[in-house]
Design a protein around this motif. Structure first.
Motif, PDB file in Angstrom:
ATOM      1  N   SER A  84      60.141  75.180  52.601  1.00 23.15           N
ATOM      2  CA  SER A  84      60.077  74.217  52.007  1.00 23.15           C
ATOM      3  C   SER A  84      59.323  72.731  51.819  1.00 23.15           C
ATOM      4  N   PRO A  85      59.458  71.894  51.528  1.00 21.63           N
ATOM      5  CA  PRO A  85      58.069  70.841  51.396  1.00 21.63           C
ATOM      6  C   PRO A  85      57.619  71.133  53.246  1.00 21.63           C
ATOM      7  N   TYR A  86      56.915  70.035  53.836  1.00 20.88           N
ATOM      8  CA  TYR A  86      57.256  69.803  55.017  1.00 20.88           C
ATOM      9  C   TYR A  86      55.812  68.806  55.538  1.00 20.88           C
ATOM     10  N   ILE A  87      55.633  67.961  56.541  1.00 19.82           N
ATOM     11  CA  ILE A  87      55.545  67.165  56.865  1.00 19.82           C
ATOM     12  C   ILE A  87      54.560  68.118  57.944  1.00 19.82           C
ATOM     13  N   TYR A  98      62.766  57.645  61.575  1.00 20.04           N
ATOM     14  CA  TYR A  98      61.876  55.895  61.313  1.00 20.04           C
ATOM     15  C   TYR A  98      61.690  56.169  59.784  1.00 20.04           C
ATOM     16  N   ALA A  99      61.004  57.074  59.376  1.00 24.24           N
ATOM     17  CA  ALA A  99      61.329  57.281  57.665  1.00 24.24           C
ATOM     18  C   ALA A  99      62.013  57.753  57.158  1.00 24.24           C
ATOM     19  N   ARG A 100      62.860  58.673  57.394  1.00 22.57           N
ATOM     20  CA  ARG A 100      63.786  59.163  57.165  1.00 22.57           C
ATOM     21  C   ARG A 100      65.474  57.978  57.152  1.00 22.57           C
ATOM     22  N   PHE A 126      63.019  55.164  54.387  1.00 21.98           N
ATOM     23  CA  PHE A 126      62.311  55.343  53.643  1.00 21.98           C
ATOM     24  C   PHE A 126      62.717  56.368  52.541  1.00 21.98           C
ATOM     25  N   GLY A 127      63.562  57.327  52.702  1.00 17.26           N
ATOM     26  CA  GLY A 127      64.288  58.343  52.328  1.00 17.26           C
ATOM     27  C   GLY A 127      63.571  59.752  52.560  1.00 17.26           C
ATOM     28  N   VAL A 128      62.721  59.255  53.315  1.00 20.21           N
ATOM     29  CA  VAL A 128      61.630  60.750  53.339  1.00 20.21           C
ATOM     30  C   VAL A 128      62.354  61.857  53.624  1.00 20.21           C
ATOM     31  N   THR A 129      62.369  63.045  52.481  1.00 18.45           N
ATOM     32  CA  THR A 129      63.425  64.451  52.341  1.00 18.45           C
ATOM     33  C   THR A 129      62.549  65.714  52.768  1.00 18.45           C
ATOM     34  N   HIS A 130      61.077  65.391  53.600  1.00 25.32           N
ATOM     35  CA  HIS A 130      60.372  66.410  53.695  1.00 25.32           C
ATOM     36  C   HIS A 130      61.007  66.520  55.460  1.00 25.32           C
ATOM     37  N   ASP A 131      60.464  68.312  55.021  1.00 20.22           N
ATOM     38  CA  ASP A 131      60.665  68.579  56.673  1.00 20.22           C
ATOM     39  C   ASP A 131      59.481  68.121  57.858  1.00 20.22           C
ATOM     40  N   LEU A 132      59.326  68.251  59.174  1.00 24.83           N
ATOM     41  CA  LEU A 132      58.932  68.013  59.627  1.00 24.83           C
ATOM     42  C   LEU A 132      58.581  69.394  60.752  1.00 24.83           C
ATOM     43  N   VAL A 133      56.967  70.305  60.562  1.00 25.38           N
ATOM     44  CA  VAL A 133      57.273  71.011  61.087  1.00 25.38           C
ATOM     45  C   VAL A 133      55.857  70.950  62.355  1.00 25.38           C
ATOM     46  N   ILE A 134      55.898  71.183  63.792  1.00 29.39           N
ATOM     47  CA  ILE A 134      55.453  71.326  64.762  1.00 29.39           C
ATOM     48  C   ILE A 134      54.634  72.817  64.907  1.00 29.39           C
ATOM     49  N   VAL A 135      53.122  72.595  65.355  1.00 28.48           N
ATOM     50  CA  VAL A 135      52.877  74.158  65.787  1.00 28.48           C
ATOM     51  C   VAL A 135      52.161  73.729  67.244  1.00 28.48           C
ATOM     52  N   GLY A 136      52.517  74.819  67.986  1.00 24.40           N
ATOM     53  CA  GLY A 136      52.192  74.099  69.475  1.00 24.40           C
ATOM     54  C   GLY A 136      52.492  74.738  70.398  1.00 24.40           C
ATOM     55  N   GLU A 137      51.898  75.255  71.428  1.00 28.03           N
ATOM     56  CA  GLU A 137      53.042  75.156  72.838  1.00 28.03           C
ATOM     57  C   GLU A 137      52.658  74.161  74.040  1.00 28.03           C
ATOM     58  N   GLY A 138      52.970  74.066  74.754  1.00 27.85           N
ATOM     59  CA  GLY A 138      52.699  73.079  75.562  1.00 27.85           C
ATOM     60  C   GLY A 138      54.016  72.672  76.923  1.00 27.85           C
ATOM     61  N   ARG A 139      53.936  71.930  77.867  1.00 26.65           N
ATOM     62  CA  ARG A 139      54.650  71.984  79.357  1.00 26.65           C
ATOM     63  C   ARG A 139      55.774  70.646  78.780  1.00 26.65           C
ATOM     64  N   ALA A 174      55.029  55.565  60.095  1.00 27.21           N
ATOM     65  CA  ALA A 174      56.108  55.943  59.347  1.00 27.21           C
ATOM     66  C   ALA A 174      55.622  54.918  57.921  1.00 27.21           C
ATOM     67  N   GLU A 175      55.120  53.909  57.918  1.00 32.95           N
ATOM     68  CA  GLU A 175      55.019  53.350  57.234  1.00 32.95           C
ATOM     69  C   GLU A 175      53.551  54.346  56.486  1.00 32.95           C
ATOM     70  N   LYS A 176      52.812  53.925  57.181  1.00 31.87           N
ATOM     71  CA  LYS A 176      51.195  55.419  56.416  1.00 31.87           C
ATOM     72  C   LYS A 176      51.863  56.657  55.979  1.00 31.87           C
ATOM     73  N   ILE A 177      52.814  57.535  56.833  1.00 35.87           N
ATOM     74  CA  ILE A 177      53.505  59.283  56.175  1.00 35.87           C
ATOM     75  C   ILE A 177      54.224  58.710  55.014  1.00 35.87           C
ATOM     76  N   VAL A 178      54.739  57.673  54.240  1.00 30.38           N
ATOM     77  CA  VAL A 178      55.246  57.395  53.072  1.00 30.38           C
ATOM     78  C   VAL A 178      53.777  57.002  52.510  1.00 30.38           C
ATOM     79  N   LEU A 179      53.385  55.776  52.304  1.00 30.50           N
ATOM     80  CA  LEU A 179      52.276  55.739  52.381  1.00 30.50           C
ATOM     81  C   LEU A 179      51.563  57.247  51.814  1.00 30.50           C
ATOM     82  N   ALA A 180      50.775  57.558  52.578  1.00 30.72           N
ATOM     83  CA  ALA A 180      50.463  58.716  52.017  1.00 30.72           C
ATOM     84  C   ALA A 180      51.247  60.347  50.833  1.00 30.72           C
ATOM     85  N   LEU A 181      52.435  60.223  50.899  1.00 29.73           N
ATOM     86  CA  LEU A 181      53.132  61.158  50.727  1.00 29.73           C
ATOM     87  C   LEU A 181      53.160  60.670  49.404  1.00 29.73           C
ATOM     88  N   LYS A 182      53.137  59.129  48.746  1.00 32.84           N
ATOM     89  CA  LYS A 182      53.423  58.325  48.332  1.00 32.84           C
ATOM     90  C   LYS A 182      52.436  58.866  47.049  1.00 32.84           C
TER      91      LYS A 182
END
Length: 393
Positions: A218-221, A242-244, A247-260, A350-358
């Motif tokens: 699926s489309p993701y950040i 906050y963006a969802r 601002f109605g953001v529908t992308h998933d958020l994927v986080i790659v990494g491990e840690g404490r 969140a505002e910058k995320i929405v701007l970049a997606l747009k």
């Protein structure tokens, strides 16, 4: 020229990948290049250039196998009780002897090195008692002046006095200059030389999908990095939430990494009810397909020595957003890219995320992205090292 790059270990991590990239870069430019690592842990990253020779200097094991190594270990631990966070520094007296022995043995076989580059404070803290004009210590991040408490002046003096020091960004150099001025430390030289990137190799790896990896369809950040406090993934999650909601953001958020911080992050995702749209994918040996398949990469760090993940995302053709944090991020996010720098708040990010997606791929248009990438090109970085430390060759 004969060059050695020294790093603590070869686990999956930003510093370790940079050490491999630097080794590859020197080898690609025709230099006789060796990569030395100090801890006998599983190799998770390695140079891609077959001409790079890899050597393990298992310093701690060598010390413990010596006649007095265990005794010195006990003494170092007792000193650590008196001088907080000093164990590595005191144990380094023994490790430095082991390193010197292994280096002389290697040079007897392969020839004398012209330049020996140590990546990261965690690496050169193991050998700091050695003095050699060929040694260059590379500071990968902003330095905390109070890390050793009341003994910080002494500890940092041991590390950096009369050394050749490289900082990987302008902000990292300013942080380092503040430190040495505060503690009256005199270095032999201080230079700014950034981290190298092989863009051809990055794009090649970005297209190399592995059959056993569960890539997100699926489309993701994307957020990528160690799950530790400094990377500030809770801020990214709050901004995404906050963006969802606003601002109605529908992308998933994927986080790659491990840690404490993984458990705390999982708990935060559950608390916000975002289990169906935020996905933790663990660490990945090849992170580049994750960049390329994302619609946006977001860096939410509190500080960064440079911010290599931004360069890697841009090299994969992925728009980026970043917090305007202390460090080298501003060296990358210049010109038009500065429009996508956020403050350290969920609303701003969140505002910058929405701007970049747009804006989509138009974020990548214009000369600023190309100029940002050019300053981190591997050939340019190798030439800087040669010009700075070997001007007569």
């Amino acid at each position: 020229m004969k060059v050695a790059v020294v790093v603590n270990c070869l686990k999956i991590g930003g510093m370790e990948r940079v050490a491999c990239n630097l080794s590859d870069a020197f080898a690609k430019q025709g230099h006789n290049t060796h990569l030395i690592y100090l801890k006998n842990r599983k190799i998770e990253v390695s140079p891609s250039n077959p001409n790079v020779k890899i050597h393990l200097f298992a310093l701690q094991k060598m010390v413990m196998l010596s006649g007095i190594g265990f005794i010195w270990l006990i003494i170092s631990k007792l000193l650590n009780v008196i001088f907080r966070k000093s164990f590595v520094m005191f144990f380094a007296y023994a490790e430095a002897i082991a390193f010197s022995y292994k280096l002389k043995k290697l040079e007897k076989e392969a020839g004398r090195f012209d330049l020996i580059i140590f990546r990261g404070q965690g690496t050169f803290s193991h050998i700091w008692p050695l003095k050699d004009p060929r040694f260059v210590f590379v500071c990968e991040s902003m330095l905390n002046q109070s890390v050793y408490g009341s003994k910080s002046k002494q500890m940092f003096s041991w590390l950096f006095s009369n050394r050749h020091v490289v900082c990987i960004s302008k902000e990292a150099q300013l942080s380092f200059m503040d430190l040495i001025h505060s503690f009256a430390i005199s270095c032999q030289s201080i230079s700014i030389i950034s981290n190298p990137n092989n863009y051809e190799e990055i794009r090649k790896k970005a297209s190399a999908l592995e059959a056993n990896i569960d890539y997100h369809t699926s489309p993701y950040i994307l957020g990528l990095g160690r799950l530790v406090g400094g990377k500030n993934f809770p801020l990214l999650i709050d901004a995404y939430h906050y963006a969802r909601n606003n601002f109605g953001v529908t992308h998933d958020l994927v986080i790659v990494g491990e840690g404490r911080e993984k458990t705390a992050i999982e708990n935060k995702i559950k608390k916000l009810g975002l289990e169906d749209c935020i996905f933790l994918k663990g660490k990945q040996s090849n992170p580049f397909p994750w960049y390329q398949r994302a619609d946006l990469f977001v860096l939410s760090s509190k500080s960064e020595g440079l911010g290599m993940v931004l360069i890697e995302a841009l090299a994969c053709g992925t728009p980026v957003v970043a917090t305007n944090c202390p460090g080298g991020v501003s060296d990358i996010m210049r010109g038009q890219l500065s429009d996508y720098l956020a403050e350290q708040s969920p609303e701003s990010l969140a505002e910058k995320i929405v701007l970049a997606l747009k804006q989509g791929d138009s974020v990548l248009l214009g000369p600023d992205v190309a100029q940002s990438l050019a300053q981190f090109d591997e050939k340019h970085i190798v030439q800087q090292y040669c010009d700075t430390y070997l001007p007569a060759q």
